[in-house]
Design a protein around this motif. Structure first.
Motif, short mmCIF file in Angstrom:
data_model
loop_
_atom_site.label_atom_id
_atom_site.label_comp_id
_atom_site.label_asym_id
_atom_site.label_seq_id
_atom_site.Cartn_x
_atom_site.Cartn_y
_atom_site.Cartn_z
N PRO A 190 0.82 -1.22 0.00
CA PRO A 190 0.00 0.00 0.00
C PRO A 190 0.85 1.26 0.00
N LEU A 191 0.31 2.31 -0.57
CA LEU A 191 0.99 3.60 -0.62
C LEU A 191 0.60 4.44 0.58
N THR A 192 1.51 5.25 1.04
CA THR A 192 1.22 6.19 2.12
C THR A 192 0.84 7.53 1.52
N GLY A 193 -0.31 8.05 1.90
CA GLY A 193 -0.74 9.36 1.41
C GLY A 193 -0.92 9.40 -0.08
N ALA A 194 -1.57 8.38 -0.65
CA ALA A 194 -1.73 8.28 -2.10
C ALA A 194 -2.47 9.50 -2.66
N VAL A 195 -1.99 9.99 -3.79
CA VAL A 195 -2.60 11.13 -4.47
C VAL A 195 -3.09 10.68 -5.84
N GLU A 196 -4.38 10.85 -6.10
CA GLU A 196 -4.94 10.42 -7.38
C GLU A 196 -4.35 11.24 -8.52
N PRO A 197 -3.99 10.61 -9.64
CA PRO A 197 -3.44 11.36 -10.78
C PRO A 197 -4.37 12.48 -11.20
N HIS A 198 -3.79 13.66 -11.49
CA HIS A 198 -4.60 14.82 -11.80
C HIS A 198 -3.74 15.87 -12.50
N VAL A 199 -4.40 16.85 -13.08
CA VAL A 199 -3.73 18.02 -13.63
C VAL A 199 -3.82 19.12 -12.58
N ALA A 200 -2.68 19.59 -12.11
CA ALA A 200 -2.65 20.60 -11.05
C ALA A 200 -3.23 21.92 -11.55
N ASP A 201 -3.78 22.70 -10.60
CA ASP A 201 -4.41 23.97 -10.96
C ASP A 201 -3.46 24.88 -11.73
N ARG A 202 -2.18 24.86 -11.37
CA ARG A 202 -1.23 25.76 -12.04
C ARG A 202 -1.02 25.42 -13.51
N HIS A 203 -1.42 24.23 -13.93
CA HIS A 203 -1.25 23.81 -15.31
C HIS A 203 -2.54 23.94 -16.13
N LEU A 204 -3.63 24.35 -15.51
CA LEU A 204 -4.89 24.46 -16.23
C LEU A 204 -4.89 25.68 -17.14
N PRO A 205 -5.62 25.63 -18.26
CA PRO A 205 -5.69 26.79 -19.15
C PRO A 205 -6.25 28.01 -18.42
N ARG A 206 -5.71 29.16 -18.74
CA ARG A 206 -6.18 30.41 -18.15
C ARG A 206 -7.25 31.04 -19.04
N GLY A 207 -8.16 31.75 -18.41
CA GLY A 207 -9.12 32.54 -19.15
C GLY A 207 -10.34 31.80 -19.65
N THR A 208 -10.48 30.53 -19.31
CA THR A 208 -11.65 29.75 -19.73
C THR A 208 -12.30 29.13 -18.50
N ASP A 209 -13.53 29.49 -18.22
CA ASP A 209 -14.22 28.97 -17.05
C ASP A 209 -14.74 27.56 -17.31
N PRO A 210 -14.67 26.69 -16.30
CA PRO A 210 -15.25 25.36 -16.44
C PRO A 210 -16.76 25.44 -16.68
N VAL A 211 -17.28 24.46 -17.40
CA VAL A 211 -18.70 24.38 -17.70
C VAL A 211 -19.25 23.10 -17.08
N ALA A 212 -20.22 23.24 -16.16
CA ALA A 212 -20.89 22.08 -15.58
C ALA A 212 -21.96 21.57 -16.55
N VAL A 213 -22.13 20.24 -16.58
CA VAL A 213 -23.11 19.64 -17.50
C VAL A 213 -24.11 18.79 -16.69
N PRO A 214 -25.13 19.42 -16.10
CA PRO A 214 -26.18 18.64 -15.43
C PRO A 214 -26.94 17.81 -16.47
N LEU A 215 -27.40 16.65 -16.04
CA LEU A 215 -28.10 15.75 -16.95
C LEU A 215 -29.31 15.14 -16.27
N GLU A 216 -30.37 14.96 -17.04
CA GLU A 216 -31.52 14.19 -16.58
C GLU A 216 -31.27 12.71 -16.86
N PRO A 217 -31.95 11.82 -16.15
CA PRO A 217 -31.76 10.39 -16.40
C PRO A 217 -32.00 10.03 -17.86
N GLY A 218 -31.08 9.26 -18.43
CA GLY A 218 -31.19 8.86 -19.82
C GLY A 218 -30.48 9.78 -20.79
#
Length: 266
Positions: A190-218
């Protein structure tokens, strides 16, 4: 799916598809999920194919750290079409690879994997920013092939219970650096303090806001394997967010590039 949807996928990296799995198809997918839950009912330890949720640290981290999970409470499941063949039968009946995927990629998609994405109330953990293609095995051939995923909500997916969020246009920028720990192999300590693979905030594109996509069933969201996406934790008391995704291999789309993203200039 018309030209507008195709253009939206090419330009933004994702597109909402209404009513993809309605009526009998939705009922069959829900029934297949119930069978997966039955398979996992008595499990107390996560495995490669069945990741259980754990309060506080989340299912992925608990799995990697060898921490005790919540008995039978699924966070995700891999290769669900092999564990419960009904998933494969439904996606074939809906012709997802030959319909919406082919329309977007100009070529029919070949199913390479299918997943359950469960996010239980209260304990449903977040999924950090990432690009799916970053986790494709070497045998996939990412230089020649791309990924198109159709993610179908089986219950309402909302901002409160952790619907998907995307950064529009990020699929055009190349491969972003992913930090964190790889999944440990069977038999590894087992790993100690495991960190899930991810793109760090400092590497995210600037100037583009994330878009949430709510969905109805189906309903579904179809997205390119290069687009940055995430999901927040489920903060509701009694609103599970359950979805399944079907992942298709397609010829590498002309609009994407595998070169490293120029993060310093973003």
């Amino acid at each position: 799916m018309g030209d507008t949807h195709d253009r939206e996928l090419r330009e933004n990296g994702f597109v909402r598809l209404s009513g993809v799995a309605a009526g009998d198809a939705l009922a069959r997918l829900r029934g297949a999920v119930a069978r997966l839950e039955e398979i996992a009912r008595d499990r107390t330890v996560s495995s490669d194919d069945f990741v259980l949720e754990a309060p506080g640290i989340g299912g992925w981290a608990a799995w990697q750290q060898g921490a005790r999970a919540l008995t039978g409470v699924l966070r995700s499941a891999d290769r669900i079409h092999e564990h419960v063949p009904e998933f494969d039968l439904v996606q074939r009946a809906l012709d997802l690879g030959g319909g919406p995927v082919a329309g977007a990629a100009a070529s029919p998609g070949t199913l390479v994997n299918a997943f359950l994405w469960a996010k239980p109330p209260v304990v449903g953990s977040a999924k950090p920013w990432h690009q799916d293609i970053a986790f494709a095995p070497a045998s996939f051939g990412a230089e020649e092939h791309g990924i198109v995923t159709i993610w179908i909500a089986l219950e309402p997916a909302t901002r409160d219970n952790g619907c998907l969020e995307f950064i529009p246009g990020s699929h055009l920028l190349g491969l972003f650096p992913h930090s964190g720990d790889r999944e440990r192999l069977p038999g590894e300590a087992p790993l100690t303090g495991a960190v899930e693979p991810h793109v760090a905030d400092r590497h995210l594109p600037r100037g583009t806001d994330p878009v949430a996509v709510p969905l109805e069933p189906g309903s579904a969201v179809m997205f390119d394997g290069m687009v940055l996406h995430r999901s927040a934790p489920n903060t509701t008391a009694a609103q599970p967010r359950t979805a399944v995704s079907f992942v298709y291999r397609v010829p590498r789309p002309a609009w994407t590039r595998m070169e490293p993203a120029a993060v310093a200039r973003l």
